[in-house]
Design a protein around this motif. Sequence first.
Motif, mmCIF file in Angstrom:
data_model
loop_
_atom_site.group_PDB
_atom_site.id
_atom_site.type_symbol
_atom_site.label_atom_id
_atom_site.label_comp_id
_atom_site.label_asym_id
_atom_site.label_seq_id
_atom_site.Cartn_x
_atom_site.Cartn_y
_atom_site.Cartn_z
ATOM 1 N N VAL A 185 -11.732 46.053 2.720
ATOM 2 C CA VAL A 185 -12.338 46.184 1.392
ATOM 3 C C VAL A 185 -13.299 47.352 1.272
ATOM 4 C CG1 VAL A 185 -12.205 43.685 1.038
ATOM 5 C CG2 VAL A 185 -14.297 44.650 1.944
ATOM 6 N N TRP A 186 -13.387 47.883 0.070
ATOM 7 C CA TRP A 186 -14.472 48.770 -0.327
ATOM 8 C C TRP A 186 -14.991 48.238 -1.661
ATOM 9 C CZ3 TRP A 186 -17.645 52.028 1.901
ATOM 10 C CH2 TRP A 186 -18.527 52.745 1.067
ATOM 11 N N LEU A 187 -16.269 47.885 -1.686
ATOM 12 C CA LEU A 187 -16.920 47.363 -2.883
ATOM 13 C C LEU A 187 -16.146 46.203 -3.513
ATOM 14 C CD1 LEU A 187 -19.620 48.361 -4.163
ATOM 15 C CD2 LEU A 187 -18.251 49.447 -5.924
ATOM 16 N N ILE B 298 -13.827 49.405 4.617
ATOM 17 C CA ILE B 298 -13.042 50.644 4.671
ATOM 18 C C ILE B 298 -14.026 51.811 4.594
ATOM 19 C CG2 ILE B 298 -11.128 51.937 3.646
ATOM 20 C CD1 ILE B 298 -10.175 49.340 2.360
ATOM 21 N N GLY B 299 -15.041 51.760 5.393
ATOM 22 C CA GLY B 299 -16.075 52.788 5.424
ATOM 23 C C GLY B 299 -17.050 52.409 6.514
ATOM 24 N N ALA B 300 -17.961 53.337 6.827
ATOM 25 C CA ALA B 300 -18.911 53.074 7.919
ATOM 26 C C ALA B 300 -19.986 52.083 7.489
ATOM 27 C CB ALA B 300 -19.540 54.376 8.371
ATOM 28 N N GLY B 301 -20.349 52.120 6.225
ATOM 29 C CA GLY B 301 -21.401 51.237 5.738
ATOM 30 C C GLY B 301 -20.839 49.861 5.403
ATOM 31 N N ALA B 302 -21.707 48.853 5.440
ATOM 32 C CA ALA B 302 -21.265 47.494 5.093
ATOM 33 C C ALA B 302 -22.095 46.918 3.961
ATOM 34 C CB ALA B 302 -21.354 46.592 6.313
ATOM 35 N N GLY C 164 -27.111 58.975 3.808
ATOM 36 C CA GLY C 164 -27.070 57.559 4.211
ATOM 37 C C GLY C 164 -26.711 56.663 3.038
ATOM 38 N N ARG C 165 -27.706 56.336 2.239
ATOM 39 C CA ARG C 165 -27.494 55.546 1.026
ATOM 40 C C ARG C 165 -28.559 55.928 0.006
ATOM 41 N NH1 ARG C 165 -23.003 54.791 2.040
ATOM 42 N NH2 ARG C 165 -21.918 52.865 2.516
ATOM 43 N N GLY C 166 -28.169 55.870 -1.279
ATOM 44 C CA GLY C 166 -29.077 56.257 -2.344
ATOM 45 C C GLY C 166 -30.268 55.321 -2.489
ATOM 46 N N PRO D 137 -20.236 64.187 -4.468
ATOM 47 C CA PRO D 137 -19.839 62.829 -4.900
ATOM 48 C C PRO D 137 -19.476 61.886 -3.746
ATOM 49 C CG PRO D 137 -18.010 64.324 -5.185
ATOM 50 C CD PRO D 137 -19.131 65.152 -4.622
ATOM 51 N N HIS D 138 -20.471 61.508 -2.931
ATOM 52 C CA HIS D 138 -20.230 60.611 -1.784
ATOM 53 C C HIS D 138 -19.023 61.132 -0.996
ATOM 54 C CE1 HIS D 138 -20.889 56.259 -0.260
ATOM 55 N NE2 HIS D 138 -20.292 56.986 0.689
ATOM 56 N N ALA D 139 -19.125 62.397 -0.635
ATOM 57 C CA ALA D 139 -17.974 63.089 -0.051
ATOM 58 C C ALA D 139 -18.260 63.645 1.337
ATOM 59 C CB ALA D 139 -17.562 64.236 -0.984
HETATM 60 C C1 OXD Z 1 -18.411 55.669 3.931
HETATM 61 C C2 OXD Z 1 -19.671 54.993 3.690
HETATM 62 O O1 OXD Z 1 -17.782 55.432 4.968
HETATM 63 O O2 OXD Z 1 -20.427 55.509 2.875
HETATM 64 O O3 OXD Z 1 -18.036 56.504 3.092
HETATM 65 O O4 OXD Z 1 -19.947 53.969 4.297
#
Ligand code: OXD
Length: 309
Positions: A45-47, A65-69, A223-225, A271-273
């Motif tokens: 999942v993402w979001l 589906i990303g590094a962050g959870a 990292g995160r906004g 854009p979160h890229a």
């Molecule tokens: C990513 C994240 O993997 O922001 O893009 O977690």
Amino acid sequence: MDILFIWDGGDTDRWAKALSETLGDVRFHVYPNVGDKTKIDYALVWLPPLGELKTYPYLKGIFSIGAGASHILRDPDLPESVPVVRLVDNTSVHDMWLYACHWILHYHRHFDLYQTHQSARTWDRQKVLTPGQRKVGVLGLGAIGGYIAQNAAKMGFNTIGWSRTQKEIDGVTCMNGDEGLNSVLRQSDILINMLPATPQTCGLLNRERLAMMPKGASLINMGRGDILDNAALIAALDSGALNGATLDVFDVEPLPQDNAFWSHPKVKVTPHAAGPTNEASAPHQIASDILRLEHGKIPSHAVNPNAGY
Ligand code: OXD
Ligand code: NDP
């Protein structure tokens, strides 16, 4: 095996094929066309929509589906007994370093200033410092932040970093605790935020902490906004306390049309890229952790829900 896929940015055929290569017979269910929810074994999942994951009674694992959870852990109804696993993919980690490297050099070699000078047709060569004369600070020394700090040090930058637990990284002065944070903030000419969003880190880069940074320093937020106080950053840039900011992540994404960052002369927006999920390598990483769970082992990159990352 039945896999649920919730991500509208992915190439679903490619994911289904790649997962089958490692896992064998996979039935791939792309949200919202899921069918019988009792059949689903794993969710990628993402979001995911809030409350959705609790509706799958036999879920054995939830994969980011990303590094962050934080996009998963934000759900107050997340099923408690199901392990949450995040993505650590060396290809994306390296992409994150390339992004950081670009912007470190941008600020280190005054490319921001030359851009402004060009519009005014101003010929004004700046003094060049050696990388060793430039302090690069990294907040968060995990899979990505640790790699960025190590590579910045290898390039000769005077590199310092901060994490929750003490780290040892070649060429990097590592710190922890409140004093460690203050020390990194006070010294960093270029500060890179690589922290995850957790209850402890949200709002960490507030007015008081931004004010600790050296005059004319720059910030790169990858990292995160939620970690950054947006108004405090704009005030620091407008007053000249800070020189520039590169922002890849935002508390609201996509960044709203009327957000002041879009047009601020000292802000670069992407854009979160910085390190997009690599669809060639990521499915194999996730599949190998699914296999670990299937064999009763702990996945390599399990999230600690108590720590929030
Ligand atoms: C990513 C994240 O993997 O922001 O893009 O977690
Ligand atoms: P890790 O979990 O490997 O690393 C997180 C780091 O932050 C660790 O060093 C950890 O400390 C530190 N940390 C966490 N909480 C605190 C705290 N309260 N105080 C001090 N240090 C803390 O994550 P990654 O490096 O893989 O990724 C980091 C974040 O980057 C992701 O969560 C995501 O938000 C973001 N990201 C953004 C991307 C983009 O495209 N912009 C792409 C990928 C990720 P310790 O080592 O002691 O545990």
